[in-house]
Design an enzyme around this catalytic site. Structure first.
Site, PDB file in Angstrom:
ATOM      1  N   LYS A  27      -4.975   9.463   8.934  1.00  0.00           N
ATOM      2  CA  LYS A  27      -4.849   8.833   7.620  1.00  0.00           C
ATOM      3  C   LYS A  27      -3.689   9.488   6.871  1.00  0.00           C
ATOM      4  CE  LYS A  27      -7.825   6.249   5.937  1.00  0.00           C
ATOM      5  NZ  LYS A  27      -7.932   4.766   5.952  1.00  0.00           N
ATOM      6  N   HIS A  59      -3.550   0.654  -9.038  1.00  0.00           N
ATOM      7  CA  HIS A  59      -4.058  -0.454  -8.221  1.00  0.00           C
ATOM      8  C   HIS A  59      -5.584  -0.463  -8.201  1.00  0.00           C
ATOM      9  CE1 HIS A  59      -3.687   2.891  -5.295  1.00  0.00           C
ATOM     10  NE2 HIS A  59      -4.703   2.329  -4.680  1.00  0.00           N
ATOM     11  N   LYS A 118       0.848  -1.194   0.000  1.00  0.00           N
ATOM     12  CA  LYS A 118       0.000   0.000   0.000  1.00  0.00           C
ATOM     13  C   LYS A 118       0.887   1.248   0.000  1.00  0.00           C
ATOM     14  CE  LYS A 118      -3.653   1.914   2.894  1.00  0.00           C
ATOM     15  NZ  LYS A 118      -4.319   1.793   4.183  1.00  0.00           N
ATOM     16  N   ARG A 154     -12.651  11.060   6.990  1.00  0.00           N
ATOM     17  CA  ARG A 154     -11.463  10.264   7.248  1.00  0.00           C
ATOM     18  C   ARG A 154     -10.723  10.797   8.473  1.00  0.00           C
ATOM     19  NH1 ARG A 154      -9.638   7.409   2.642  1.00  0.00           N
ATOM     20  NH2 ARG A 154      -7.452   8.049   2.865  1.00  0.00           N
ATOM     21  N   GLU A 176      -5.964   4.900  -9.128  1.00  0.00           N
ATOM     22  CA  GLU A 176      -6.818   3.745  -8.835  1.00  0.00           C
ATOM     23  C   GLU A 176      -7.752   3.401  -9.982  1.00  0.00           C
ATOM     24  OE1 GLU A 176      -7.254   3.891  -4.019  1.00  0.00           O
ATOM     25  OE2 GLU A 176      -8.901   4.799  -5.157  1.00  0.00           O
ATOM     26  N   CYS A 205     -13.961   3.641   1.391  1.00  0.00           N
ATOM     27  CA  CYS A 205     -13.100   3.588   0.209  1.00  0.00           C
ATOM     28  C   CYS A 205     -11.837   2.842   0.601  1.00  0.00           C
ATOM     29  CB  CYS A 205     -12.679   4.988  -0.237  1.00  0.00           C
ATOM     30  SG  CYS A 205     -13.948   6.223  -0.021  1.00  0.00           S
ATOM     31  N   SER A 206     -11.516   1.783  -0.130  1.00  0.00           N
ATOM     32  CA  SER A 206     -10.306   1.050   0.216  1.00  0.00           C
ATOM     33  C   SER A 206      -9.893   0.194  -0.974  1.00  0.00           C
ATOM     34  CB  SER A 206     -10.522   0.209   1.481  1.00  0.00           C
ATOM     35  OG  SER A 206      -9.285  -0.282   1.955  1.00  0.00           O
TER      36      SER A 206
END
Length: 235
Positions: free
Chosen positions: A77, A54, A38, A73, A151, A89-90
């Site tokens: 973070k 990703h 990550k 968030r 993403e 969201c992940s």
């Protein structure tokens, strides 16, 4: 070594996730090409030099009054701290259960896992077969000088009344909004009122899809809006 020193002030929980979690690397057609931490997937320098892309997901969870659950968030973070965004969201991780391509099952499994991690929503409140994948979008967004996102994002909708118990490591605040309340939130963010900021991926979904899809949610015709063949390239 420089990175380790530079990241000494990173929150311990976030640091562990940054190095332990392996994201799924894909090409622009969403074909799996490998995996990486990550950490590397969110370093702008690596995103730009290696074109690291990703797989990700964004969950939009509505209650039975068709109000959308938003989260702010947490301050710890690494990317986009204290920014308001959609429910969750992940990333699906590079593991068997989250690599299943058929009907985006791997992504739906990951969404169920993260709703528990971030918002304390029990798995039985969000069965994987209740998620509707509506579309995919590809976007790139820097968070600050060092971090950012690149993403291929699966957009998942679900209508369920759920128990929510946010994890403070991940989430600073939550609220349910109807369409008018969200429009007021957008207005405030655009005007810079109350220091309100929205995540760039949430903004892309809002500007391109959300309100028309929300109308489908309210009419019970959400399947009609689904298009999982197209990958929308948005900036």
């Amino acid at each position: 070594m420089g990175d380790v020193v530079a990241d000494a002030n990173m929150d311990a929980v976030q640091r562990r996730l940054m190095f332990e979690d392996e994201c799924i690397l894909v090409d622009e057609n969403d074909q799996v090409v490998g995996h990486d931490t990550k950490y590397n997937c969110h370093l702008m320098e690596k995103i730009e030099s290696l074109n690291l892309l990703h797989r990700a997901f964004s969950v939009f969870l509505f209650n039975s009054k068709y109000e959308l659950l938003l989260q702010q968030r947490s301050a710890t973070k690494v990317t986009f701290p204290l920014v308001w965004t959609n429910t969750c969201c992940s990333h699906p991780l590079y593991r068997e259960s989250e690599l299943i391509e058929e009907n985006a099952l791997g992504v739906r499994n990951a969404a169920q896992r993260k709703l528990l991690d971030e918002l304390g929503i029990p798995a039985e409140d969000v069965p994987v077969d209740q998620f509707t994948p509506l579309g995919r979008m590809l976007y790139k967004a820097p968070s600050d000088g060092k971090w950012g996102e690149h993403e291929l994002d699966y957009l998942l909708f679900i209508v369920r009344d759920v128990n929510v118990n946010p994890n403070p490591d991940e989430v600073a605040d939550i609220k349910y909004v109807n369409q008018e309340q969200l429009k007021e939130l957008l207005r405030k963010a655009d005007a810079g009122e109350e220091g309100l900021k929205l995540s760039p991926w949430f903004r892309l979904v809002v500007d391109n899809f959300l309100f028309k899809w929300w109308d489908h949610v309210e009419k019970g015709t959400i399947q009609e809006a689904a298009d999982m063949k197209t990958i929308h390239k948005l900036t």
